[in-house]
Design an enzyme around this catalytic site. Structure first.
Site, PDB file in Angstrom:
ATOM      1  N   ARG A   1      -8.816  -3.956  -1.902  1.00  0.00           N
ATOM      2  CA  ARG A   1      -8.713  -5.304  -1.198  1.00  0.00           C
ATOM      3  C   ARG A   1      -9.849  -6.469  -1.186  1.00  0.00           C
ATOM      4  NH1 ARG A   1      -3.953  -4.991   2.114  1.00  0.00           N
ATOM      5  NH2 ARG A   1      -2.679  -3.466   1.346  1.00  0.00           N
TER       6      ARG A   1
ATOM      7  N   ASP B   1       2.736  -8.653   8.660  1.00  0.00           N
ATOM      8  CA  ASP B   1       1.302  -7.903   8.829  1.00  0.00           C
ATOM      9  C   ASP B   1       0.282  -8.506   9.607  1.00  0.00           C
ATOM     10  OD1 ASP B   1       1.774  -5.601   7.416  1.00  0.00           O
ATOM     11  OD2 ASP B   1       1.662  -6.367   5.519  1.00  0.00           O
TER      12      ASP B   1
ATOM     13  N   HIS C   1      -8.433   0.407   2.416  1.00  0.00           N
ATOM     14  CA  HIS C   1      -9.404  -0.495   3.131  1.00  0.00           C
ATOM     15  C   HIS C   1     -10.651   0.497   3.785  1.00  0.00           C
ATOM     16  CE1 HIS C   1      -6.722  -3.934   4.705  1.00  0.00           C
ATOM     17  NE2 HIS C   1      -7.645  -4.529   4.081  1.00  0.00           N
TER      18      HIS C   1
ATOM     19  N   ASN D   1      -8.049  -8.085   9.585  1.00  0.00           N
ATOM     20  CA  ASN D   1      -8.122  -8.152   8.097  1.00  0.00           C
ATOM     21  C   ASN D   1      -8.307  -9.687   7.627  1.00  0.00           C
ATOM     22  OD1 ASN D   1      -5.221  -5.838   7.589  1.00  0.00           O
ATOM     23  ND2 ASN D   1      -7.600  -5.689   8.165  1.00  0.00           N
TER      24      ASN D   1
ATOM     25  N   ASN E   1       0.680  -1.086   0.058  1.00  0.00           N
ATOM     26  CA  ASN E   1      -0.108  -0.073   0.110  1.00  0.00           C
ATOM     27  C   ASN E   1       0.914   1.114  -0.044  1.00  0.00           C
ATOM     28  OD1 ASN E   1       0.330   1.244   2.817  1.00  0.00           O
ATOM     29  ND2 ASN E   1      -0.381  -0.670   3.682  1.00  0.00           N
TER      30      ASN E   1
ATOM     31  N   ASP F   1     -11.731   0.629   6.536  1.00  0.00           N
ATOM     32  CA  ASP F   1     -11.331   1.132   7.815  1.00  0.00           C
ATOM     33  C   ASP F   1     -10.486   2.232   8.106  1.00  0.00           C
ATOM     34  OD1 ASP F   1      -8.967  -0.011   7.717  1.00  0.00           O
ATOM     35  OD2 ASP F   1      -9.550  -1.732   9.182  1.00  0.00           O
TER      36      ASP F   1
ATOM     37  N   CYS G   1      -7.551  -1.642  12.907  1.00  0.00           N
ATOM     38  CA  CYS G   1      -6.928  -2.872  12.328  1.00  0.00           C
ATOM     39  C   CYS G   1      -5.861  -3.742  13.116  1.00  0.00           C
ATOM     40  CB  CYS G   1      -6.574  -2.424  10.840  1.00  0.00           C
ATOM     41  SG  CYS G   1      -5.292  -1.235  10.723  1.00  0.00           S
TER      42      CYS G   1
END
Ligand code: ARG
Length: 298
Positions: free
Chosen positions: A167, A86, A196, A92, A42, A198, A292
């Site tokens: 995504r 991640d 995203h 996610n 990203n 969020d 997240c």
């Protein structure tokens, strides 16, 4: 009632028609032991490869965990995995749900990036041992779906907001809406810095949302404004640099948010919310913040 709503024209219900759903009162977090920026998937990660201060990241993570515990959310932690930097962004890999009979269910994600696909089975294992019924999306029909990064609960309601474009595929929402028997308002995302949902929509309570308008289409903004009585708008700086919209408000009262979101925080206080500022500086380097880094579960 139409299951997946993509235009304000098709919004054929009001919030009062939507059944209530209990708020989740537990949270899952993944230890940041192996968190780092190792690749770029990203725009926020660009120029940040190798730049994470591990000690700082650990402290920041612990502060978020403490802030959640302080508002009476029971925390469960899972070990991180070497080679999955991640995995700490544990909103996610899944979308948990509780039905009217109290049966807990979860959809597992199809991660968009190859680098993140192996995270899913570790998270799935936790849901399995906790007694959740596990659902999968058909990978031959649906390209991607990144769980609560893109699928966000409307506080206290059996209804989801679903982001798509970067995504997650809008197709995923049809299957989820049918399985859980609920409406999903799908919003197309149009700015890759807000990849995203969020990152640009934070549902604060049943009437109030915090958004970054530049991340949505006109139709998306129409939908948001049709459902929420009060919409707080973050500036580009607070949304993009400080991830203001990646705040979390698990109880409809307390907002945990990246520190320094001056304008958003004063708007939140004016609207009656209690603001808890935390530093997520190391995670911003990876394109993530408070929302997240945790998964709310029942
Ligand atoms: N580096 C992670 C990624 O690009 C960050 C994920 C942040 N999660 C979120 N829901 N915004 O996938």
């Amino acid at each position: 009632m139409q299951n997946v709503i993509t235009s304000a024209e098709n919004l054929n219900f009001s919030l009062a028609d939507i059944p209530s759903m209990p708020l989740p009162d537990r949270v899952l977090m993944v230890e940041p032991t192996y968190f780092s920026v190792d690749y770029v998937i990203n725009p926020h990660m660009d120029n940040n490869v190798g730049s994470v201060d591990k000690e700082k990241a650990q402290t920041e993570w612990e502060t978020i965990k403490r802030a959640l515990a302080q508002i009476d959310i029971a925390t469960h932690t899972l070990d991180g995995q070497e080679g999955l930097p991640d995995m700490v962004f544990c909103a996610n890999q899944s979308l948990p749900f509780i039905d009217e009979d109290g049966k807990k269910q979860v959809f597992m994600s199809i991660m968009h990036a190859e680098q993140r696909k192996e995270e899913v089975p570790f998270i799935e294992q936790w849901f399995r041992q906790d007694g959740y019924e596990i659902h999968y999306l058909d990978e031959s029909k649906i390209d991607d779906f990144e769980g609560c990064g893109d699928a966000i609960w409307h506080t206290g309601k059996k209804m989801l907001w679903g982001g798509y474009g970067y995504r997650s595929s809008v197709k995923a929402y049809k299957r989820i809406a049918e399985t859980f028997d609920l409406p999903i308002i799908a919003l197309e995302l149009v700015d890759e810095a807000f990849y995203h949902l969020d990152t640009c929509l934070c549902v604060l309570d049943a009437q109030t949302a915090l958004i970054y308008p530049g991340a949505f289409t006109d139709e998306g903004l129409k939908l948001i404004n049709a459902v929420f009585d009060h919409v707080i708008e973050a500036s580009e700086h607070e949304a993009k640099t400080l991830f203001a919209c990646n705040a979390t408000c698990p109880d409809g009262k307390n907002v945990i948010i990246q520190k320094g979101c001056t304008n958003v925080n004063s708007a939140l206080r004016d609207a009656g919310f209690t603001v808890h500022e935390v530093d997520t500086g190391e995670y911003l380097k990876s394109g993530g913040s408070v929302f997240c880094m945790k998964q709310m579960v029942w």
